[in-house]
Design a protein around this motif. Structure first.
Motif, mmCIF file in Angstrom:
data_model
loop_
_atom_site.group_PDB
_atom_site.id
_atom_site.type_symbol
_atom_site.label_atom_id
_atom_site.label_comp_id
_atom_site.label_asym_id
_atom_site.label_seq_id
_atom_site.Cartn_x
_atom_site.Cartn_y
_atom_site.Cartn_z
ATOM 1 N N PHE A 244 0.835 -1.204 0.000
ATOM 2 C CA PHE A 244 0.000 0.000 0.000
ATOM 3 C C PHE A 244 0.873 1.258 0.000
ATOM 4 C CE2 PHE A 244 -2.339 3.143 2.692
ATOM 5 C CZ PHE A 244 -3.433 3.352 1.872
ATOM 6 N N MET A 245 1.874 1.265 0.869
ATOM 7 C CA MET A 245 2.747 2.433 0.954
ATOM 8 C C MET A 245 3.581 2.602 -0.317
ATOM 9 S SD MET A 245 5.501 3.540 3.919
ATOM 10 C CE MET A 245 4.376 3.250 5.255
ATOM 11 N N ASN A 246 4.093 1.496 -0.836
ATOM 12 C CA ASN A 246 4.932 1.560 -2.042
ATOM 13 C C ASN A 246 4.204 2.188 -3.220
ATOM 14 O OD1 ASN A 246 7.559 0.761 -1.645
ATOM 15 N ND2 ASN A 246 7.127 -1.413 -1.854
ATOM 16 N N ARG A 247 2.896 1.968 -3.299
ATOM 17 C CA ARG A 247 2.146 2.440 -4.463
ATOM 18 C C ARG A 247 1.748 3.913 -4.357
ATOM 19 N NH1 ARG A 247 -1.603 -2.486 -6.577
ATOM 20 N NH2 ARG A 247 -0.141 -4.168 -6.171
ATOM 21 N N ILE A 248 1.907 4.499 -3.186
ATOM 22 C CA ILE A 248 1.415 5.864 -2.982
ATOM 23 C C ILE A 248 2.530 6.882 -2.749
ATOM 24 C CG2 ILE A 248 0.033 7.331 -1.441
ATOM 25 C CD1 ILE A 248 -1.670 4.769 -0.926
ATOM 26 N N VAL A 249 3.502 6.538 -1.883
ATOM 27 C CA VAL A 249 4.432 7.574 -1.424
ATOM 28 C C VAL A 249 5.567 7.808 -2.424
ATOM 29 C CG1 VAL A 249 3.917 7.004 0.971
ATOM 30 C CG2 VAL A 249 5.961 6.038 -0.079
ATOM 31 N N ASN A 250 6.087 9.046 -2.424
ATOM 32 C CA ASN A 250 7.272 9.380 -3.222
ATOM 33 C C ASN A 250 8.404 9.899 -2.343
ATOM 34 O OD1 ASN A 250 6.381 12.006 -2.625
ATOM 35 N ND2 ASN A 250 5.322 12.196 -4.595
ATOM 36 N N LYS A 251 8.206 9.752 -1.027
ATOM 37 C CA LYS A 251 9.244 10.184 -0.080
ATOM 38 C C LYS A 251 9.000 9.459 1.241
ATOM 39 C CE LYS A 251 10.652 14.493 2.318
ATOM 40 N NZ LYS A 251 10.412 15.970 2.354
ATOM 41 N N ILE A 252 10.077 9.146 1.933
ATOM 42 C CA ILE A 252 9.988 8.514 3.254
ATOM 43 C C ILE A 252 10.673 9.426 4.272
ATOM 44 C CG2 ILE A 252 10.801 6.583 4.692
ATOM 45 C CD1 ILE A 252 8.622 5.632 2.885
ATOM 46 N N SER B 276 15.167 12.009 5.775
ATOM 47 C CA SER B 276 14.301 11.949 4.596
ATOM 48 C C SER B 276 14.972 11.188 3.459
ATOM 49 C CB SER B 276 13.950 13.369 4.120
ATOM 50 O OG SER B 276 13.211 14.048 5.113
ATOM 51 N N TYR B 277 14.199 10.374 2.768
ATOM 52 C CA TYR B 277 14.657 9.616 1.606
ATOM 53 C C TYR B 277 13.685 9.875 0.461
ATOM 54 C CZ TYR B 277 17.316 6.830 5.032
ATOM 55 O OH TYR B 277 18.162 6.415 6.033
ATOM 56 N N THR B 278 14.183 10.213 -0.706
ATOM 57 C CA THR B 278 13.324 10.400 -1.873
ATOM 58 C C THR B 278 13.079 9.050 -2.533
ATOM 59 O OG1 THR B 278 14.200 12.604 -2.235
ATOM 60 C CG2 THR B 278 13.066 11.578 -4.076
ATOM 61 N N GLY B 279 11.807 8.680 -2.697
ATOM 62 C CA GLY B 279 11.476 7.397 -3.303
ATOM 63 C C GLY B 279 10.440 6.667 -2.470
ATOM 64 N N ASP B 280 10.062 5.463 -2.904
ATOM 65 C CA ASP B 280 9.053 4.697 -2.173
ATOM 66 C C ASP B 280 9.698 3.893 -1.046
ATOM 67 O OD1 ASP B 280 10.298 2.529 -3.398
ATOM 68 O OD2 ASP B 280 8.655 2.122 -4.793
ATOM 69 N N TYR B 281 8.891 3.042 -0.395
ATOM 70 C CA TYR B 281 9.400 2.306 0.763
ATOM 71 C C TYR B 281 10.485 1.312 0.364
ATOM 72 C CZ TYR B 281 9.495 -0.363 5.079
ATOM 73 O OH TYR B 281 9.909 -0.980 6.231
ATOM 74 N N PHE C 296 12.644 1.610 -2.099
ATOM 75 C CA PHE C 296 13.882 2.354 -2.323
ATOM 76 C C PHE C 296 14.508 2.741 -0.993
ATOM 77 C CE2 PHE C 296 16.169 6.379 -2.677
ATOM 78 C CZ PHE C 296 17.120 6.049 -3.632
ATOM 79 N N TYR C 297 13.666 3.168 -0.042
ATOM 80 C CA TYR C 297 14.157 3.542 1.290
ATOM 81 C C TYR C 297 14.903 2.373 1.942
ATOM 82 C CZ TYR C 297 13.432 3.142 6.355
ATOM 83 O OH TYR C 297 13.589 2.854 7.690
ATOM 84 N N GLU C 298 14.325 1.175 1.853
ATOM 85 C CA GLU C 298 14.985 0.007 2.456
ATOM 86 C C GLU C 298 16.359 -0.234 1.829
ATOM 87 O OE1 GLU C 298 12.124 -3.332 4.247
ATOM 88 O OE2 GLU C 298 12.010 -3.196 2.071
ATOM 89 N N GLN C 299 16.418 -0.155 0.501
ATOM 90 C CA GLN C 299 17.705 -0.345 -0.195
ATOM 91 C C GLN C 299 18.705 0.741 0.190
ATOM 92 O OE1 GLN C 299 16.732 -0.355 -4.360
ATOM 93 N NE2 GLN C 299 15.452 -2.175 -4.223
ATOM 94 N N GLN C 300 18.229 1.997 0.194
ATOM 95 C CA GLN C 300 19.122 3.121 0.487
ATOM 96 C C GLN C 300 19.629 3.066 1.920
ATOM 97 O OE1 GLN C 300 19.926 5.304 -2.047
ATOM 98 N NE2 GLN C 300 21.538 5.907 -0.637
ATOM 99 N N ARG C 301 18.741 2.705 2.833
ATOM 100 C CA ARG C 301 19.130 2.619 4.249
ATOM 101 C C ARG C 301 20.185 1.530 4.440
ATOM 102 N NH1 ARG C 301 18.022 0.754 9.459
ATOM 103 N NH2 ARG C 301 17.614 2.413 10.961
ATOM 104 N N ALA C 302 19.971 0.390 3.793
ATOM 105 C CA ALA C 302 20.932 -0.712 3.890
ATOM 106 C C ALA C 302 22.276 -0.306 3.294
ATOM 107 C CB ALA C 302 20.386 -1.948 3.187
#
Length: 541
Positions: A220-228, A238-243, A245-251
């Motif tokens: 649900f979140m992946n389909r809506i958000v463009n920032k975390i 703040s991370y630009t992208g969906d959830y 992308f956030y997981e990948q970027q955080r890792a």
């Protein structure tokens, strides 16, 4: 539109934020993430002015309207779901209420002597209602409620007679109908079926205001958000992208920071070794002093802040026979309403069936028939040889001993287990440290559900029957459960509205529709590919 500037905030001796900053800009759709207790709801309350930061400020642009949906919906009774939803639209709801009262008076024979006065007032109120676009508003209210799976009878019935979950939907409809400049949604995906979830996704994608939301549903979140915006250890990142992308970027960020930390630690160790070796030698005094001063000036790299995640490992369940459950010519009705008529269904060992169907299609009824908590009117339900069945239902938490602590209740269930494994089990399901000393009676509905799930999985059956097992689980706990069930060697039958859970764990689909019951080989992903729809209640592509 919303600026969070260097805020610090403590609650009950816990520090939630330390000089944290972030922004919500026009048109952004932002997912707010962080572990339970990190301060997500507190941040919402500070944005709406219900709480104040200890330091710093939370500011909104002038004339910005804010709509806030949370899990505390308050009292609802005495009017229809449509009227309650329209309440969020401002003055028009009061006009609508008076209009309905006047309509009732116009057909009341006891008020015939006041009819001229009533009709005159009705004309005035009706003109005001038209001026406020009231008739259009009611249509939009019905459209929103229909999107959230309300029938016409439910829309027009007393909202006070609805269950807590349906009242949540009415409160959500009120905010959606308001269409404010900024929408704050705290767990809007709770209590929604797949059809409602997908409708809400479409609504929020086309909403042109700013959105800040939390959700335990990653799809649900992946389909809506463009920032975390992540809350972690008191800071906002703040991370630009969906959830995803956030997981990948955080890792990736953690990996880079760990590498920097290790390189610096190696360099520091080398310098300290030189200093220790030569500090007593006069011939190296200047070099030693130079290196000491260098170390004092170095900005130390911190190791990455790692969230504590505990893996849950299943004990291997005993092996069942090949035929796990057999239903033959099953009929089941409630009053005049027929749920099943001549149902034949077989579950074999290691199959993982997910059941798809709209509200009222009979998903939970089928689980109850198989678990033995309901009986067929006609036909037979036979559980196979050596089958050890574990049933998780939403009412399972009523069986908890309110006077026992979490740890005591688990010890009662598993007297030979010992405290260490039971504490580890509790930690996997979100009860860490002193939490295990909480009395069961003070636990929230979500905490009770997690505790019952934990107990069922500690001594695993070889056939799991699960009714909405991911309700109330946060993203990390849900991932842990999916990973554990992915390695589970038994048979599964389950109902879930979480598409990530469905896709990860099913290898068969039973679809319940008004036109009939359909069985699909392959899991939920294959089902979507074959039918062109993510749920039976949606139009086929």
């Amino acid at each position: 539109m919303i600026r969070i500037e260097n805020i610090s905030k403590s609650a009950s001796h816990r520090i939630l934020f330390i000089e944290a900053s972030a922004a919500l800009n026009r048109g952004e759709k932002v997912g707010l993430v962080g572990p339970n207790g990190a301060g997500k709801t507190t941040l919402f309350r500070m944005i709406t002015g219900q709480e104040q930061p200890d330091e710093g400020q939370v500011a909104a642009d002038k004339h910005v309207s804010i709509g806030y949906f949370n899990q505390d919906v308050g009292e609802m009774a005495g009017r229809s779901a449509v009227a309650e939803a329209m309440e969020g639209a401002g003055p028009v709801s009061a006009v609508a209420t008076e209009l309905r009262e006047l309509e009732a008076r116009m057909v009341d024979p006891d008020q015939l002597d006041q009819m001229d006065e009533i009709i005159e007032r009705y004309g005035e109120v009706q003109a005001r209602y038209e001026e406020l676009d009231g008739y259009s508003l009611e249509g939009r209210a019905r459209e929103v409620l229909a999107g959230l799976s309300f029938s016409q009878d439910m829309m027009d019935g007393d909202v006070g007679k609805l269950s807590g979950g349906w009242k949540m939907r009415v409160a959500l409809a009120r905010i959606l109908l308001m269409r404010p400049d900024v929408m704050l949604l705290d767990e809007p995906s709770n209590h929604l079926d797949i059809e409602s979830l997908i409708w809400l996704e479409t609504f929020l994608k086309t909403y042109d205001g700013a959105l800040l939301m939390t959700s335990h549903d990653r799809e649900f979140m992946n389909r809506i958000v463009n920032k975390i915006i992540e809350i972690d250890a008191g800071s906002l990142t703040s991370y630009t992208g969906d959830y995803g992308f956030y997981e990948q970027q955080r890792a990736q960020n953690e990996k880079q920071q760990q590498a920097q930390f290790e390189r610096q630690q190696a360099m520091l160790a080398k310098e300290i070794k030189f200093i220790e070796r030569f500090k007593a030698r006069a011939s190296h005094a200047s070099q030693v002093q130079s290196r000491v001063k260098k170390l004092e000036k170095i900005d130390r790299v911190e190791p990455p802040k790692r969230r504590q995640t505990v893996a849950f490992d299943f004990q291997a369940p005993p092996r069942s026979g090949e035929d796990v459950v057999s239903l033959k010519q099953v009929h089941k009705a409630y009053g005049q309403r027929t749920i099943y008529e001549g149902l034949d269904f077989m579950i074999r060992r290691k199959e993982r069936w997910c059941i798809m169907g709209v509200n009222g299609a009979g998903k939970s009824t089928l689980l109850k028939l198989i678990a033995g908590t309901a009986k067929p009117d006609v036909g037979s339900v036979n559980v196979g040889a050596s089958v050890k069945l574990g049933y998780f239902a939403q009412h399972s938490m009523d069986l908890l001993d309110g006077d026992a602590t979490i740890l005591q209740w688990l010890e009662q269930r598993f007297p030979k287990a010992g405290q260490a494994p039971l504490r580890a089990l509790s930690g996997c399901f979100g009860f860490s440290g002193d939490d295990v000393e909480k009395k069961c009676r003070v636990l929230s509905g979500g905490e009770k559900a997690r505790l019952v799930m934990a107990a069922m999985l500690f001594d695993p059956p070889n056939f799991l029957v699960l009714d909405e097992p991911t309700n109330h689980l946060d993203l990390d706990t849900k991932e842990m459960l999916i990973k554990a069930l992915g390695e589970y060697e038994g048979t599964m039958l389950f109902v879930s509205h979480d598409r990530h859970f469905l896709a990860a764990l099913s290898n068969r689909v039973l679809e319940l529709t008004p036109e009939g019951i359909h069985q699909y080989g392959g899991g939920y992903v294959e089902y979507v590919e074959r039918t062109g729809a993510e749920a039976p209640g949606l139009m086929k592509a």
